[in-house]
Design an enzyme around this catalytic site. Structure first.
Site, PDB file in Angstrom:
ATOM      1  N   THR A 199       0.822  -1.212   0.000  1.00 59.88           N
ATOM      2  CA  THR A 199       0.000   0.000   0.000  1.00 59.88           C
ATOM      3  C   THR A 199       0.853   1.258   0.000  1.00 59.88           C
ATOM      4  O   THR A 199       0.423   2.298  -0.507  1.00 59.88           O
ATOM      5  CB  THR A 199      -0.976   0.026   1.194  1.00 59.88           C
ATOM      6  OG1 THR A 199      -0.259   0.108   2.421  1.00 59.88           O
ATOM      7  CG2 THR A 199      -1.852  -1.220   1.206  1.00 59.88           C
ATOM      8  N   TYR A 230      -6.135  13.857   3.978  1.00 59.00           N
ATOM      9  CA  TYR A 230      -5.598  12.600   4.494  1.00 59.00           C
ATOM     10  C   TYR A 230      -4.109  12.433   4.221  1.00 59.00           C
ATOM     11  O   TYR A 230      -3.356  11.991   5.086  1.00 59.00           O
ATOM     12  CB  TYR A 230      -6.402  11.463   3.851  1.00 59.00           C
ATOM     13  CG  TYR A 230      -5.826  10.087   3.907  1.00 59.00           C
ATOM     14  CD1 TYR A 230      -5.892   9.316   5.062  1.00 59.00           C
ATOM     15  CD2 TYR A 230      -5.244   9.515   2.775  1.00 59.00           C
ATOM     16  CE1 TYR A 230      -5.397   8.024   5.093  1.00 59.00           C
ATOM     17  CE2 TYR A 230      -4.743   8.226   2.792  1.00 59.00           C
ATOM     18  CZ  TYR A 230      -4.821   7.490   3.954  1.00 59.00           C
ATOM     19  OH  TYR A 230      -4.328   6.212   3.976  1.00 59.00           O
ATOM     20  N   LEU A 245      -2.463   5.106  -0.399  1.00 63.55           N
ATOM     21  CA  LEU A 245      -3.900   4.826  -0.447  1.00 63.55           C
ATOM     22  C   LEU A 245      -4.093   3.347  -0.110  1.00 63.55           C
ATOM     23  O   LEU A 245      -4.101   2.478  -0.984  1.00 63.55           O
ATOM     24  CB  LEU A 245      -4.444   5.166  -1.834  1.00 63.55           C
ATOM     25  CG  LEU A 245      -5.948   5.366  -1.970  1.00 63.55           C
ATOM     26  CD1 LEU A 245      -6.491   6.349  -0.935  1.00 63.55           C
ATOM     27  CD2 LEU A 245      -6.291   5.837  -3.364  1.00 63.55           C
ATOM     28  N   HIS A 246      -4.266   3.057   1.178  1.00 62.65           N
ATOM     29  CA  HIS A 246      -4.216   1.681   1.664  1.00 62.65           C
ATOM     30  C   HIS A 246      -5.401   0.811   1.236  1.00 62.65           C
ATOM     31  O   HIS A 246      -5.247  -0.175   0.515  1.00 62.65           O
ATOM     32  CB  HIS A 246      -4.149   1.675   3.196  1.00 62.65           C
ATOM     33  CG  HIS A 246      -3.018   2.446   3.781  1.00 62.65           C
ATOM     34  ND1 HIS A 246      -1.709   2.025   3.719  1.00 62.65           N
ATOM     35  CD2 HIS A 246      -3.003   3.625   4.467  1.00 62.65           C
ATOM     36  CE1 HIS A 246      -0.937   2.901   4.338  1.00 62.65           C
ATOM     37  NE2 HIS A 246      -1.687   3.876   4.803  1.00 62.65           N
ATOM     38  N   ASP A 247      -6.582   1.143   1.735  1.00 66.19           N
ATOM     39  CA  ASP A 247      -7.706   0.211   1.666  1.00 66.19           C
ATOM     40  C   ASP A 247      -8.235  -0.081   0.266  1.00 66.19           C
ATOM     41  O   ASP A 247      -8.707  -1.205   0.018  1.00 66.19           O
ATOM     42  CB  ASP A 247      -8.847   0.703   2.566  1.00 66.19           C
ATOM     43  CG  ASP A 247      -8.488   0.619   4.038  1.00 66.19           C
ATOM     44  OD1 ASP A 247      -7.708  -0.277   4.408  1.00 66.19           O
ATOM     45  OD2 ASP A 247      -8.976   1.444   4.825  1.00 66.19           O
TER      46      ASP A 247
END
Length: 317
Positions: A199, A230, A245-247
């Site tokens: 990520t 963010y 941008l992880h999720d």
């Protein structure tokens, strides 16, 4: 003509969070996926805000019909740790969305997960975990039979080379509820893990951020606003060219697994050490004889990932 492929049935377990919100939008913009429900858990912010934020995102996507279920307000065995320092006091700082009209469901998230998995044919429901694993662990403990019925669990959490983002040893989602993670990693369900190692390669560079704003839609403006707020934390923390941008990587892996590479390895969760609580002990090099229990993703095609994300969000107004 080849037979039409049915959409993959998923449940999104989440603690929105700006990156969770983008992941939900990506799923709702993708006809290959059928979102059965969204189950909220405490994590990035407390449960009252994660349930609120999930409904706001559904309405932004025009999906007020989607059931949102409230889940666990805290970890299995520890006090809740939250991340307002990253996501802001609302969890969705950066874009103001109206209060949702859609109701919060009465059924608890744990019971909703169990009911959906039992109601569908075995091997057809995938759980997409974007936050701490409390709801999913509780469901597996309450109804052990669902482990054999699940098709897959895909989660964002953990790290190997990147190590930790909330402590020197641990990634936030696993750190918040390591006991729950231990249950999930030991359940025998096919498991794919999107850790910080991958990520952190999905960086919101200025050009990629601009592409969201250029969508010229309510979704594009919200996403650009969220990510503008963010990413400032990670830019300052890591000195990188953008925040990670992880999720959305969880949903992108379902849609385009060829964008990602990884290994089947053994991953154990540290629960007892004060120093390394929540560490994902990932046997990347196969130095133990422990049986692999997860596909641990290590790399992605970042340009392909952002092309997919931007093109799908463009379909939402």
């Amino acid at each position: 003509m080849p037979a039409a492929v049915s959409p993959r049935k998923i449940i999104i377990d989440t603690d929105p969070g700006q990156d969770d919100a983008v992941a939900i939008l990506l799923a709702l913009a993708s006809p290959e996926l059928e979102v059965l429900a969204i189950t909220a858990v405490a994590g990035n912010v407390p449960l009252d805000l994660t349930t609120l934020n999930a409904r706001k995102v559904c309405e932004l996507a025009g999906r007020a019909d989607l059931p949102v279920h409230p889940g666990c307000a805290g970890p299995l065995a520890r006090p809740l740790v939250t991340a307002e320092h990253v996501h802001g006091k609302t969890g969705l700082d950066g874009a103001d969305l109206p209060e949702p009209d859609m109701p919060l469901q009465d059924t608890h998230a744990v019971d909703a997960i169990i009911a959906h998995v039992r109601a569908e044919a075995p091997g057809t429901v995938t759980l997409c975990a974007l936050g701490p694993l409390t709801n999913i662990a509780m469901a597996l403990k309450k109804a052990p039979d669902i482990a054999e019925r699940l098709a897959h669990i895909v989660l964002m959490g953990g790290a190997y080379f990147e190590v930790g983002n909330i402590t020197p040893a641990a990634e936030f989602n696993i750190y918040v509820d390591p006991e729950a993670a231990q249950v999930v990693f030991g359940a025998g369900v096919p498991l794919t893990v999107l850790p910080l190692d991958v990520t952190h390669k999905a960086l919101i560079t200025p050009d990629r951020h601009h592409a969201f704003a250029a969508l010229n839609s309510s979704v594009g403006q919200a996403v650009a606003g969220w990510l503008g707020f963010y990413e400032r934390f990670d830019r300052e923390k890591y000195g990188s060219d953008g925040g990670p941008l992880h999720d959305p990587c969880v949903i992108a892996w379902l849609l385009a697994p060829d964008l990602f590479t990884g290994r089947e390895i053994n991953v154990e969760i540290e629960t007892s050490s004060a120093l390394t609580r929540g560490m994902t002990v990932a046997d990347w090099w196969g130095v133990t004889d422990r049986t692999p229990n997860a596909l641990f993703i290590g790399d992605l095609d970042a340009s392909g990932f952002f092309d997919l994300l931007t093109s799908r969000l463009e379909s939402l107004v």
